[in-house]
Design a protein around this motif. Structure first.
Motif, short mmCIF file in Angstrom:
data_model
loop_
_atom_site.label_atom_id
_atom_site.label_comp_id
_atom_site.label_asym_id
_atom_site.label_seq_id
_atom_site.Cartn_x
_atom_site.Cartn_y
_atom_site.Cartn_z
N GLU A 54 -56.42 2.66 12.26
CA GLU A 54 -54.96 2.78 12.39
C GLU A 54 -54.59 2.81 13.92
OE1 GLU A 54 -53.51 6.59 11.51
OE2 GLU A 54 -51.97 5.88 10.42
N ARG A 58 -50.26 -7.02 12.64
CA ARG A 58 -49.94 -5.77 12.22
C ARG A 58 -49.27 -4.80 13.25
NH1 ARG A 58 -52.62 -3.39 7.31
NH2 ARG A 58 -54.07 -5.03 7.37
N ARG A 98 -52.47 0.63 4.65
CA ARG A 98 -51.76 0.51 6.07
C ARG A 98 -50.37 -0.32 5.74
NH1 ARG A 98 -56.28 -0.80 9.14
NH2 ARG A 98 -54.56 -1.19 10.84
N THR A 99 -49.95 -0.26 6.91
CA THR A 99 -48.64 -1.19 6.83
C THR A 99 -48.83 -2.40 6.74
OG1 THR A 99 -47.75 0.48 8.52
CG2 THR A 99 -46.57 -1.50 8.33
N TYR A 112 -51.16 0.62 16.99
CA TYR A 112 -50.62 1.59 17.19
C TYR A 112 -49.46 1.34 18.20
CZ TYR A 112 -48.08 6.22 18.43
OH TYR A 112 -47.10 7.01 18.68
N GLU A 160 -47.85 -0.82 13.59
CA GLU A 160 -47.89 0.24 13.08
C GLU A 160 -47.26 1.48 14.01
OE1 GLU A 160 -51.41 0.49 10.04
OE2 GLU A 160 -52.03 0.29 12.09
N THR A 161 -46.79 2.66 13.49
CA THR A 161 -46.01 3.58 14.56
C THR A 161 -46.43 4.72 13.63
OG1 THR A 161 -44.25 4.17 15.52
CG2 THR A 161 -44.02 3.77 13.61
N ASP A 162 -46.32 6.01 14.39
CA ASP A 162 -46.76 7.37 14.13
C ASP A 162 -45.68 8.16 14.74
OD1 ASP A 162 -47.88 9.39 12.85
OD2 ASP A 162 -49.97 8.74 13.53
#
Lengths: 313, 148
Positions: free
Chosen positions: B92, B21, B13-14, B96, B23-25
């Motif tokens: 995840e 935390r 994971r990031t 996000y 995260e991106t996608d």
């Protein structure tokens, strides 16, 4: 009864379409434009139209899918504030200077070599042209394998010869090595153009001049310096002009090898224009990037053509 | 063929920071052109693919989790149990964000992404530039793009 004169009208046969056509085609005033028009249409559609569109886009805030408006030279001014653009500007001059300089020196050397009496001369001359003939994107893929960080045949050779420390340079992953790699591939690809064109110039130099120089006691270096080089200047000027334009607008080699990286260290105008204009959709800025050097290149073209004309007359 | 490397690598994971935390996608979208002659059948196909759980599940399963969207509700999807190495993907979707968050997505955010400002910042930091200077450089570049 007066008898008037009676005119006898004889029916002249009307010329057939075929003969009229051949008559028209015999006239230069018709034939010239007919031959030129397909090329003119192609030029207008594929060169003039995109060029004027690009000129318009560069002074607009065009974005894919949105209406655009005129913003003057704002794109050009704003670009200079971008670190990536300033880096690209510097890269373009380093890349072009190094590549064209090396191509001039190596091109003259190769042309002189090809001008000698060699076995299989025709085959060798044909083989020299190969890098120029192969589609650049394909040959550059081969180079990307040769510079691969894990499987590089260049590093393998260097290690085998003991001139590199393991694991060898990361050719495409470190900025100075990456610039070296793209310059090397550009030289490899552009060298045949220099060599073959200069060879044509060399062949045209009369042998008597060399014989006269030799009779006056000139050695090989003096003959090259005082006979070959002055008579090659015209051809060399044209070749350098073309190569400078092609090298400044290089895209394939950088795009396939590094995509402009690492850290923008190999970006050229064409690759940055693609990144900003097409990948991001900011067509206006992309067009401004690709046209940034247009005025400067125009001056270079004008100066160089003037120089070539002076050499010719 | 399974390569020996496969046993020694995994997903991660990031990393989280003091503010959690994030995260991106790369979100994918399906669209239909306005000028499409077959807009209705296209809509029907999208409804078939994405609107029915059994079809959608099959779509995700056949992609070996590659097509698993970052949605909260899908973080326990059965596809994540098909391989022990998918464990890292489990939550995840929870953190996000779209690119540019908390700003709304825009062409400026896209330019920041496509200019690789964040990767270059990291590359600068590990190739001689101090971390502070690298971060200041990235901040400056992003501000210039946002202001433009």
């Amino acid at each position: 009864m007066a008898i008037g004169s009676v005119g006898v009208v004889t029916a002249r046969a009307r010329p057939s379409l075929r003969s009229r056509m051949s008559e028209l085609l015999d006239r230069e005033s018709w034939l010239g434009p007919i031959f030129v028009s397909p090329a003119l249409v192609l030029l207008l559609l594929l060169v003039a139209y995109p060029f004027f569109m690009a000129l318009y886009f560069s002074v607009s805030n065009a974005f894919i899918g949105r209406p655009s408006s005129f913003i003057g030279i704002r794109n050009f001014v704003r670009l200079w504030e971008s670190d990536a653009f300033r880096q690209t500007f510097q890269n373009a001059f380093v890349f072009c200077g190094a590549a064209v300089g090396a191509k001039v020196v190596l091109g003259i050397a190769l042309a002189l070599l090809l001008n000698q009496q060699l076995w299989f001369k025709r085959m060798i001359r044909g083989a020299v042209l190969l890098p120029w003939v192969i589609p650049t994107a394909l040959s550059t893929l081969g180079w990307s394998w040769m510079f691969n960080s894990l499987y590089s045949v260049v590093n393998w050779t260097g290690l085998a010869l003991g001139i590199m420390d393991p694991p060898g340079p990361n050719w495409l992953g470190q900025k100075y090595y990456a610039m070296t790699a793209v310059v090397v591939v550009n030289i490899w690809r552009g060298l045949p153009f220099f060599a073959i064109t200069l060879l044509a110039g060399l062949v045209a130099i009369p042998k008597e001049l060399y014989e006269a120089a030799e009779a006056d006691g000139a050695g090989p270096i003096a003959r090259f310096w005082y006979v070959t080089l002055p008579l090659l200047k015209g051809v060399l000027g044209i070749v350098v002009l073309f190569s400078t334009i092609f090298t400044f607008s290089e895209f394939n080699i950088v795009y396939v090898l590094t995509h402009g990286g690492p850290m923008n260290s190999t970006h050229l105008f064409a690759t940055l224009a693609r990144q900003v204009g097409l990948e991001t959709g900011r067509i206006g800025e992309g067009a401004a990037i690709s046209l940034y050097l247009f005025p400067a290149l125009m001056i270079v073209v004008w100066a160089q053509l003037r120089f070539v004309r002076k050499q010719a007359y | 063929m399974k390569l020996p490397t496969a046993d020694t690598i995994n997903h991660h994971r990031t990393p989280g920071g003091p503010n959690g935390r994030h995260e991106t996608d790369a979100p994918r979208h399906i669209g239909i052109w306005k000028f499409s002659k077959n807009a209705e059948p296209a809509k029907e196909f999208i409804r078939y693919l994405l609107g029915r759980p059994e079809t959608y599940n099959e779509y995700i399963m056949s992609g070996d989790a590659f097509n698993l969207p970052a949605y909260d509700k899908l973080q326990d999807h059965p596809v994540l149990k098909t391989d022990a190495k998918y464990a890292a993907l489990k939550s995840e979707g929870v953190q996000y964000h779209a690119y540019g968050w908390p700003a709304p997505p825009s062409d400026k955010v896209q330019l920041i992404t496509n200019s690789f400002i964040l990767p270059i910042m990291l590359a600068k930091a590990v190739t001689g530039t101090s971390t502070k200077d690298a971060m200041a450089w990235a901040e400056g570049e992003m501000k210039k793009i946002i202001a433009g």
